[in-house]
Design an enzyme around this catalytic site. Structure first.
Site, PDB file in Angstrom:
ATOM      1  N   VAL A 192      10.757   4.420 -10.928  1.00 33.67           N
ATOM      2  CA  VAL A 192      10.155   5.714 -11.260  1.00 33.67           C
ATOM      3  C   VAL A 192      10.748   6.741 -10.295  1.00 33.67           C
ATOM      4  O   VAL A 192      10.815   6.495  -9.082  1.00 33.67           O
ATOM      5  CB  VAL A 192       8.618   5.676 -11.142  1.00 33.67           C
TER       6      VAL A 192
ATOM      7  N   GLY B  93       0.813  -1.213   0.000  1.00 29.48           N
ATOM      8  CA  GLY B  93       0.000   0.000   0.000  1.00 29.48           C
ATOM      9  C   GLY B  93       0.844   1.258   0.000  1.00 29.48           C
ATOM     10  O   GLY B  93       2.004   1.232  -0.405  1.00 29.48           O
TER      11      GLY B  93
ATOM     12  N   LYS C  83      13.650  -1.121  -8.076  1.00 31.48           N
ATOM     13  CA  LYS C  83      14.309  -0.453  -6.939  1.00 31.48           C
ATOM     14  C   LYS C  83      14.720  -1.478  -5.894  1.00 31.48           C
ATOM     15  O   LYS C  83      15.816  -1.415  -5.359  1.00 31.48           O
ATOM     16  CB  LYS C  83      13.396   0.606  -6.314  1.00 31.48           C
TER      17      LYS C  83
ATOM     18  N   HIS D  12       4.430   2.301  -7.954  1.00 27.18           N
ATOM     19  CA  HIS D  12       3.473   1.182  -7.921  1.00 27.18           C
ATOM     20  C   HIS D  12       2.539   1.239  -9.138  1.00 27.18           C
ATOM     21  O   HIS D  12       2.216   0.212  -9.734  1.00 27.18           O
ATOM     22  CB  HIS D  12       2.588   1.250  -6.674  1.00 27.18           C
TER      23      HIS D  12
END
Ligand code: PAF
Length: 287
Positions: A184, A39, A157, A45
């Site tokens: 990103v 989350g 990452k 994401h």
């Protein structure tokens, strides 16, 4: 089953409900993608979700803040929990299911199993976060088995995490294709992370130095400068910029994460460093 207005996103809390919804997809031959998350979703994401949407017929995003992968109780307590805004971000992307199980659903009383992927999970983050990768491997295996997905999407990452998951999938013959999506970054280069919101304004101003230092260091190594002194200079620069502590800054083989003394094969830099009480990680390939 709660449905968001005008969207087809359904939220499930139990594996029984999840399987009831996904079994017909499998019978119809649909390709299912899973995007495992904890989350606090950000653009990183969402890029995983977009890749999943483009490559699969059905997309399941999982949301579970997994206590077993936190080696620090304060870190677990401080981890952002933002389900309502996560749902709002996922619904327009064509996600079919958000699977957000409770802790008891994932770890019912008596739960006693743990997956240990040795070798690849030692060193780097594994050396500084005891038990972390056992927790990751165990929950990811459960999510793969519960969703029965054909493919899974992870961000680059967490490079070591992906390597651990790939090893586990091979070793345990889990029939899932592990796919990755590039990091990103914010406009100033900082890699997107759910932990970035914990940075103070002063720390946020320092944070982009991490990526900038990696890029500069990678360029030096690519042009033939010996690895050890370049890494030492980079660590000094990060501490001078305001990082409190560097867990590691290493040059590793890009394929199997073996430590490299010289740049003689595809390689990458990996770093974990503390800005105040926030631990940031990043990685760049040496090209
Ligand atoms: O990368 C993460 O967010 C977590 O480690 C994962 C893969 C969702 C497992 O809890």
């Amino acid at each position: 089953v709660p449905k968001t207005a005008a969207m087809n996103l359904t939220i499930f809390r139990t594996v029984t409900d999840l399987r009831a919804a996904t079994n017909p997809w499998r019978q119809q031959g649909h390709k299912i993608a899973v995007v495992p998350t904890m989350g606090a979703l950000h653009a990183g994401h969402l890029s995983l979700v977009q890749a999943a949407r483009a490559q699969a017929d059905r997309v399941i995003v999982t949301l579970f803040v997994n206590p077993k992968q936190f080696n620090n109780a304060d870190d677990l307590a401080a981890y952002p929990r933002t389900e309502a805004s996560d749902v709002a971000q996922l619904a327009p992307l064509g996600v079919d299911i958000l699977y957000a199980p409770t802790e008891t659903e994932m770890y019912p009383p008596g739960f006693a199993s743990s997956i240990c992927v040795s070798g690849i999970s030692e060193g780097l983050c594994g050396a500084h976060r005891p038990g972390h990768f056992n927790g990751v491997a165990t929950i990811v295996a459960k999510l793969f088995l519960q969703t029965g997905a054909d493919m899974a999407f992870f961000g680059e990452k967490d490079f070591q995490q992906v390597a651990v998951v790939r090893r586990m999938v091979m070793d345990l013959n889990i029939p899932i294709d592990v796919r990755t999506v590039p990091i990103v970054r914010e406009a100033d280069g900082l890699a997107m992370s759910s932990r970035n919101i914990r940075l103070s304004a002063a720390e946020r101003a320092i944070a982009p130095t991490l990526a900038a230092t990696l890029i500069k260091t990678a360029a030096h190594i690519a042009s033939g400068t010996p690895i050890a002194p370049v890494l030492a200079t980079a660590k000094t620069a990060l501490l001078a910029a305001g990082f409190r502590e560097i867990d590691y800054l290493e040059c590793r083989s890009d394929t199997d994460l073996q430590p490299l003394k010289q740049y003689d094969r595809p390689a990458r830099l990996l770093v974990a460093a503390w800005l105040g009480n926030t631990r940031l990680i990043d990685t760049v390939a040496i090209q």
